[in-house]
Design an enzyme around this catalytic site. Structure first.
Site, PDB file in Angstrom:
ATOM      1  N   ASP A   1     -16.624   6.775   8.855  1.00  0.00           N
ATOM      2  CA  ASP A   1     -15.376   6.121   8.518  1.00  0.00           C
ATOM      3  C   ASP A   1     -14.230   7.082   8.781  1.00  0.00           C
ATOM      4  OD1 ASP A   1     -14.764   3.348   6.939  1.00  0.00           O
ATOM      5  OD2 ASP A   1     -13.174   4.820   6.574  1.00  0.00           O
TER       6      ASP A   1
ATOM      7  N   ARG B   1       0.814  -1.213   0.000  1.00  0.00           N
ATOM      8  CA  ARG B   1       0.000   0.000   0.000  1.00  0.00           C
ATOM      9  C   ARG B   1       0.850   1.266   0.000  1.00  0.00           C
ATOM     10  NH1 ARG B   1      -5.561  -1.506   3.340  1.00  0.00           N
ATOM     11  NH2 ARG B   1      -5.987  -3.379   2.107  1.00  0.00           N
TER      12      ARG B   1
END
Length: 273
Positions: free
Chosen positions: A140, A32
């Site tokens: 979130d 990532r």
């Protein structure tokens, strides 16, 4: 990735999000971060670590947390929760709502990612509560993924998992530039409210308690003290008798926490608490 780079990244991520990146996450972190190196045009991980320490790095820190925390999801993931909501929780809560004169049924999708979870809840509630008001708050830690969720547009591959009747009822088919995409209809989107929130910092942007909270596949990233802190925070947001859904790979049995087990991955706040 050198040990010093991994240790720096895992420490920074823990400080910012409380996500605990163990040694088994090293490959995931490396993959990532590769995307962030390409996006920032930084040639090496050591340079990227220096970038994160430089003045004005707040924006990139946000991108880092986004990259680490964003997870794969799909509509009606872990279907047993939605079956429980439909057959057990909603009928019982609706009976209480009428007796106690609740104005609406409230559900919190606490780690909503790209929106498939809260919209799956919305489809379930629309089916079960055609004549009773309901609302979903979805939160979130990633602002980027929240922006995507709020739009409510999904590609054909994502939507194709759903029954044809569900697609006809709850989605609009795209045309022109949106050919091949589907958007959640306003009847559902209007009842789902998205907010940015770090679950372990500050106060949520709502005050009313919830009847059901979904917080699934989140605790697996936290150490035990953080898990206990999170469950305590969530429990305080539930009405007595309200339900908490966690991921089926998660369990609260080894934690100090105030909830009662109902079935695997379903917990309840005791009445009178």
């Amino acid at each position: 990735m050198r040990d010093c780079e991994f240790d720096f990244i895992r420490g920074l991520v823990y400080e910012r999000s409380r996500i605990n990146l163990g040694p088994d996450k090293r490959q995931l972190v490396s993959a990532r971060l590769g995307k962030r190196l390409r996006a920032t045009n930084v040639p090496s991980l050591s340079e990227y670590c220096r970038l994160l320490q430089a003045p004005g790095a707040e924006t990139e820190l946000g991108h880092l947390i986004d990259a680490i925390s964003t997870n794969h999801t799909f509509f009606f993931r872990e279907m047993a929760h939605f079956d429980f909501l439909r057959t057990t929780a909603v009928p019982e809560l609706l009976e209480r709502a009428r007796a106690e004169r609740w104005s609406r049924l409230r559900v919190w999708s606490a780690a909503c990612s790209s929106g498939e979870e809260p919209f799956s809840i919305a489809m379930t509630l629309a089916e079960c509560l055609p004549n009773w008001p309901w609302q979903i708050d979805a939160t979130d830690i990633s602002r980027r993924i929240l922006a995507k969720a709020a739009v409510g547009i999904y590609n054909q591959e994502t939507v194709s998992r759903l029954p044809a009747e569900t697609i006809r009822t709850h989605f609009q088919r795209g045309f022109g530039p949106q050919e091949g995409n589907y958007r959640v209809k306003e009847a559902l989107r209007g009842n789902v409210h998205f907010h940015h929130l770090n679950l372990l910092e500050g106060q949520p942007p709502f005050t009313e308690p919830f009847h059901v909270i979904f917080c699934r596949n989140v605790m697996i990233y936290f150490d035990r003290p953080t898990q206990e802190e999170l469950i305590d925070r969530l429990a305080r947001r539930l009405v007595p008798g309200g339900y908490l859904m966690v991921g089926h790979s998660e369990s609260l049995t080894h934690l100090r926490q105030p909830l009662q087990v109902v079935r695997p991955a379903v917990y309840r706040k005791p009445f009178g608490s």
